[in-house]
Design a protein around this motif. Sequence first.
Motif, short mmCIF file in Angstrom:
data_model
loop_
_atom_site.label_atom_id
_atom_site.label_comp_id
_atom_site.label_asym_id
_atom_site.label_seq_id
_atom_site.Cartn_x
_atom_site.Cartn_y
_atom_site.Cartn_z
N ALA A 1 0.77 -1.34 -0.03
CA ALA A 1 -0.01 -0.09 -0.16
C ALA A 1 0.99 1.27 -0.06
CB ALA A 1 -1.14 -0.13 1.34
N LEU A 2 2.05 1.30 0.66
CA LEU A 2 3.03 2.16 0.65
C LEU A 2 3.69 2.58 -0.63
CD1 LEU A 2 3.79 2.35 4.58
CD2 LEU A 2 2.31 3.84 3.55
N ASP A 3 3.75 1.36 -1.42
CA ASP A 3 4.56 1.39 -2.73
C ASP A 3 6.17 1.10 -2.41
OD1 ASP A 3 2.34 1.64 -4.58
OD2 ASP A 3 2.52 3.74 -4.27
N PHE A 4 6.42 0.45 -1.04
CA PHE A 4 7.50 -0.04 -0.94
C PHE A 4 8.09 -1.27 -1.32
CE2 PHE A 4 7.47 2.33 3.60
CZ PHE A 4 7.81 3.13 3.00
N ILE A 5 7.07 -2.27 -1.72
CA ILE A 5 7.16 -3.39 -2.52
C ILE A 5 6.26 -3.65 -3.57
CG2 ILE A 5 7.33 -5.96 -2.17
CD1 ILE A 5 7.90 -5.73 0.74
N PRO A 6 6.72 -3.99 -4.54
CA PRO A 6 5.69 -3.91 -5.85
C PRO A 6 4.49 -4.81 -5.61
CG PRO A 6 7.87 -4.27 -6.65
CD PRO A 6 8.02 -4.24 -5.39
N ARG A 7 3.42 -4.54 -5.94
CA ARG A 7 2.00 -5.23 -5.74
C ARG A 7 2.34 -6.88 -5.79
NH1 ARG A 7 -2.18 -2.12 -3.35
NH2 ARG A 7 -1.47 -0.16 -3.13
N HIS A 8 2.68 -6.80 -7.17
CA HIS A 8 2.95 -8.40 -7.76
C HIS A 8 3.76 -9.19 -6.82
CE1 HIS A 8 6.49 -6.69 -9.59
NE2 HIS A 8 6.88 -7.89 -9.65
N GLU A 9 4.78 -8.57 -6.41
CA GLU A 9 5.73 -9.14 -5.24
C GLU A 9 4.88 -9.34 -4.15
OE1 GLU A 9 9.50 -10.58 -3.92
OE2 GLU A 9 8.56 -10.24 -6.01
N CYS A 10 4.14 -8.52 -3.50
CA CYS A 10 3.28 -8.78 -2.45
C CYS A 10 2.33 -9.95 -2.52
CB CYS A 10 2.81 -7.43 -2.01
SG CYS A 10 3.61 -6.01 -1.44
N ASN A 11 1.79 -9.85 -3.50
CA ASN A 11 0.78 -10.98 -3.80
C ASN A 11 1.69 -12.18 -3.95
OD1 ASN A 11 -1.31 -9.19 -4.25
ND2 ASN A 11 -1.14 -8.95 -6.30
N ARG A 12 2.76 -12.41 -4.41
CA ARG A 12 3.52 -13.74 -4.30
C ARG A 12 3.88 -14.09 -2.93
NH1 ARG A 12 8.42 -15.26 -4.11
NH2 ARG A 12 9.40 -13.15 -3.85
N LEU A 13 4.28 -12.99 -2.18
CA LEU A 13 4.39 -13.50 -0.72
C LEU A 13 3.49 -13.66 0.05
CD1 LEU A 13 7.04 -10.44 -0.24
CD2 LEU A 13 7.82 -12.69 -0.40
N ILE A 14 2.43 -12.97 -0.12
CA ILE A 14 1.20 -13.46 0.26
C ILE A 14 0.67 -14.96 0.21
CG2 ILE A 14 -1.35 -13.18 0.80
CD1 ILE A 14 -0.45 -10.07 0.73
N GLU A 15 0.68 -15.32 -1.19
CA GLU A 15 0.46 -16.74 -1.54
C GLU A 15 1.53 -17.77 -0.85
OE1 GLU A 15 0.56 -17.11 -5.84
OE2 GLU A 15 -0.94 -15.40 -6.12
N LYS A 16 2.73 -17.36 -0.80
CA LYS A 16 3.71 -18.12 0.09
C LYS A 16 3.30 -18.43 1.31
CE LYS A 16 8.29 -18.29 -2.02
NZ LYS A 16 9.53 -17.90 -2.12
N MET A 17 2.87 -17.11 2.20
CA MET A 17 2.45 -17.37 3.29
C MET A 17 1.21 -18.10 3.67
SD MET A 17 3.69 -13.53 4.80
CE MET A 17 2.80 -12.44 3.50
N ASP A 18 0.21 -17.99 2.61
CA ASP A 18 -1.01 -18.77 2.71
C ASP A 18 -0.70 -20.32 2.64
OD1 ASP A 18 -2.41 -16.57 2.67
OD2 ASP A 18 -3.19 -16.70 0.71
N VAL A 19 0.18 -20.67 1.91
CA VAL A 19 0.74 -21.94 2.10
C VAL A 19 1.41 -22.58 3.17
CG1 VAL A 19 2.40 -23.74 0.63
CG2 VAL A 19 0.96 -22.21 -0.52
#
Length: 117
Positions: free
Chosen positions: A85-103
Amino acid sequence: MKPHQKLNAWTGSFALVKELYAITKALPPEEKFGLVSQIRRAAVSVPVNIAEGAARKSPKQFGWFLYVSLGSLTELDTLILLCGALDFIPRHECNRLIEKMDVIGKMIYGLIKSLEK
């Protein structure tokens, strides 16, 4: 090999810690004692609590540490969303990390359920 090192939840969360350390190096310098520190502490807490719980004598104690690990993973999820949300990490990278965390979260939850049987 120690017992916790055989757990997929531990190996996945350990790999995530290394990845997040690399990613947080790129965050703004003024976040060193803010988001960077918080992300790293929450990330490290996940495999550390899995390992500590696996070393306990009772399944109930192990379960408690797994719940702590899940809490840290949820904290980490929020911190990664904030970085996006603060544009510190690109959205696609955030989504990828969140998917990993979900697993990883599903693996931890699976361990909890197996201990409750």
